[in-house]
Design an enzyme around this catalytic site. Structure first.
Site, PDB file in Angstrom:
ATOM      1  N   GLU A 150       1.838   7.360  -4.753  1.00  0.00           N
ATOM      2  CA  GLU A 150       0.829   8.289  -4.960  1.00  0.00           C
ATOM      3  C   GLU A 150      -0.519   7.902  -4.673  1.00  0.00           C
ATOM      4  O   GLU A 150      -1.454   8.136  -5.595  1.00  0.00           O
ATOM      5  CB  GLU A 150       1.013   8.874  -6.571  1.00  0.00           C
ATOM      6  CG  GLU A 150       2.283   9.515  -6.657  1.00  0.00           C
ATOM      7  CD  GLU A 150       2.754  10.280  -7.965  1.00  0.00           C
ATOM      8  OE1 GLU A 150       1.840  10.153  -8.838  1.00  0.00           O
ATOM      9  OE2 GLU A 150       3.739  10.626  -8.427  1.00  0.00           O
ATOM     10  N   CYS A 151      -0.605   6.939  -3.631  1.00  0.00           N
ATOM     11  CA  CYS A 151      -1.903   6.363  -3.620  1.00  0.00           C
ATOM     12  C   CYS A 151      -2.661   6.566  -2.211  1.00  0.00           C
ATOM     13  O   CYS A 151      -2.120   7.037  -1.340  1.00  0.00           O
ATOM     14  CB  CYS A 151      -1.740   4.694  -3.352  1.00  0.00           C
ATOM     15  SG  CYS A 151      -3.090   3.766  -3.105  1.00  0.00           S
ATOM     16  N   GLY A 152      -3.808   6.725  -2.123  1.00  0.00           N
ATOM     17  CA  GLY A 152      -4.598   6.822  -1.077  1.00  0.00           C
ATOM     18  C   GLY A 152      -3.944   6.351   0.089  1.00  0.00           C
ATOM     19  O   GLY A 152      -4.107   6.633   1.214  1.00  0.00           O
TER      20      GLY A 152
END
Length: 159
Positions: free
Chosen positions: A34-36
């Site tokens: 769930e990271c950029g």
């Protein structure tokens, strides 16, 4: 000492010795779902597809230490990676990469390839390139796209 001294639990729950990767070029990455930078899974898979026959292995280690960006269970992470990015390279069970509970492999990697100003990993998708003898060759920042590591991988593979 080399990375071959370590083992880790795969995302499927089996203990795997890194000795199994002797003679291979390794790209070790602390990942998050769930990271950029999560779209880098696509680039990592492309590198793996392109160079696996020549001896590249990508090893993904989910980590929830940065902004709680990988909160899921191993099964959820595995399913997410396969469904959204077609990941077929080896994923391992979630680990800590910093602090007292850091996985010994990451303690070793960060000691061998220090980051800017500190040994600590600063964010998800920090990458470590390891040669065929188990030596850490380079460390790449999270912002470094997998395709920008390609020439270093080719050099090690003799491609």
């Amino acid at each position: 000492m080399s990375v071959y001294e370590f083992s880790a639990k795969t995302i499927d729950g089996e203990e795997k010795s890194l000795k199994e990767y002797k003679g291979k070029v390794l790209l070790v990455v602390n990942t998050a779902s769930e990271c950029g930078f999560t779209p880098q899974f696509d680039g990592l898979q492309k590198l793996y597809n392109q160079y696996k026959e020549q001896g590249l292995e990508v090893l993904g280690f989910p980590c929830n230490q940065f902004g709680s960006q990988d909160p899921g269970l191993d099964e959820e992470i595995s399913s997410f990676c396969q469904k959204n990015y077609g990941v077929t390279f080896q994923m391992f069970s979630k680990v800590d990469v910093n602090g007292d509970n850091a996985h010994p492999l990451f303690k070793y990697l960060t000691h061998e390839a220090k980051g800017l100003l500190s040994e600590k990993i600063k964010w998800n998708f920090t990458k470590f390139l390891v040669d065929q003898n188990g030596n850490v060759v380079n460390r790449y920042a999270p912002q470094t796209k997998p395709k920008n590591i390609q020439s270093d991988i080719e050099r090690l593979l003799g491609a």
